[in-house]
Scaffold this motif. Structure first.
Motif, PDB file in Angstrom:
ATOM      1  N   ASP A  14      -6.568  -3.990  -1.848  1.00  0.00           N
ATOM      2  CA  ASP A  14      -6.666  -3.097  -3.007  1.00  0.00           C
ATOM      3  C   ASP A  14      -6.434  -1.631  -2.637  1.00  0.00           C
ATOM      4  O   ASP A  14      -6.289  -0.797  -3.514  1.00  0.00           O
ATOM      5  CB  ASP A  14      -8.050  -3.207  -3.662  1.00  0.00           C
ATOM      6  CG  ASP A  14      -8.300  -4.554  -4.303  1.00  0.00           C
ATOM      7  OD1 ASP A  14      -7.332  -5.179  -4.781  1.00  0.00           O
ATOM      8  OD2 ASP A  14      -9.469  -4.984  -4.334  1.00  0.00           O
ATOM      9  N   VAL A  21      -8.465   3.072  -3.716  1.00  0.00           N
ATOM     10  CA  VAL A  21      -7.903   1.943  -4.460  1.00  0.00           C
ATOM     11  C   VAL A  21      -6.561   2.333  -5.076  1.00  0.00           C
ATOM     12  O   VAL A  21      -6.430   3.377  -5.714  1.00  0.00           O
ATOM     13  CB  VAL A  21      -8.893   1.449  -5.533  1.00  0.00           C
ATOM     14  CG1 VAL A  21      -8.265   0.408  -6.433  1.00  0.00           C
ATOM     15  CG2 VAL A  21     -10.145   0.885  -4.868  1.00  0.00           C
ATOM     16  N   ALA A  25      -4.298  -1.998  -8.752  1.00  0.00           N
ATOM     17  CA  ALA A  25      -5.478  -2.859  -8.609  1.00  0.00           C
ATOM     18  C   ALA A  25      -6.386  -2.751  -9.836  1.00  0.00           C
ATOM     19  O   ALA A  25      -6.988  -3.737 -10.265  1.00  0.00           O
ATOM     20  CB  ALA A  25      -6.259  -2.500  -7.344  1.00  0.00           C
TER      21      ALA A  25
END
Length: 140
Positions: A14, A21, A25
């Motif tokens: 991710d 992130v 994701a």
């Protein structure tokens, strides 16, 4: 009514090169949660397949507010922002918060149902759809 909530496990895959992130994701988490919630409300993939319909999105937008990093504990909550009378068109919203309660992101989607044979917008089982959509908590 309480929002549908689940905890997101942040995986190595991710993350992006900046060690937070990656943007896509967030969308994956939202899609997974929507499928799980619909399934739990009785509108499973099997029901949709047997009745030749499924969800389709017109718009999916994420507003990023705070970075999410490996080790963060993220709660993603889902609610219905609006739905038309027969349940055929709707807007849902996900709120992603961290362990401190800070809002990290908001995902808003506009969608409808598509007949998977005719490939056209439809509401092939209005009774099932509207009853399911009514079970969603409404966003104030």
């Amino acid at each position: 009514m309480e929002l549908f909530s689940s905890i997101v496990s942040i995986r190595w895959s991710d993350l992006d090169p900046n060690y937070h992130v990656r943007h896509s994701a967030y969308y994956d988490w939202g899609a997974q949660q929507r499928v799980e919630v619909l399934n739990n409300l009785g509108l499973s993939m099997r029901v949709m397949q047997e009745n030749n319909f499924g969800p389709i999105l017109f718009r999916e937008e994420c507003v990023f507010r705070k970075e999410i990093h490996m080790g963060d504990h993220i709660t993603i909550s889902l609610s219905m922002k609006s739905v038309n009378e027969d349940g055929s068109r709707w807007t849902m919203q996900h709120l992603l918060t961290n362990q401190k309660g800070d809002l990290c992101a908001t995902i808003t989607i506009d969608g409808a149902w598509i007949d998977t044979i005719k490939r056209k917008l439809a509401n092939p089982t209005p009774g099932v759809v509207i009853e399911t959509m009514k079970k969603f908590p409404q966003l104030a």
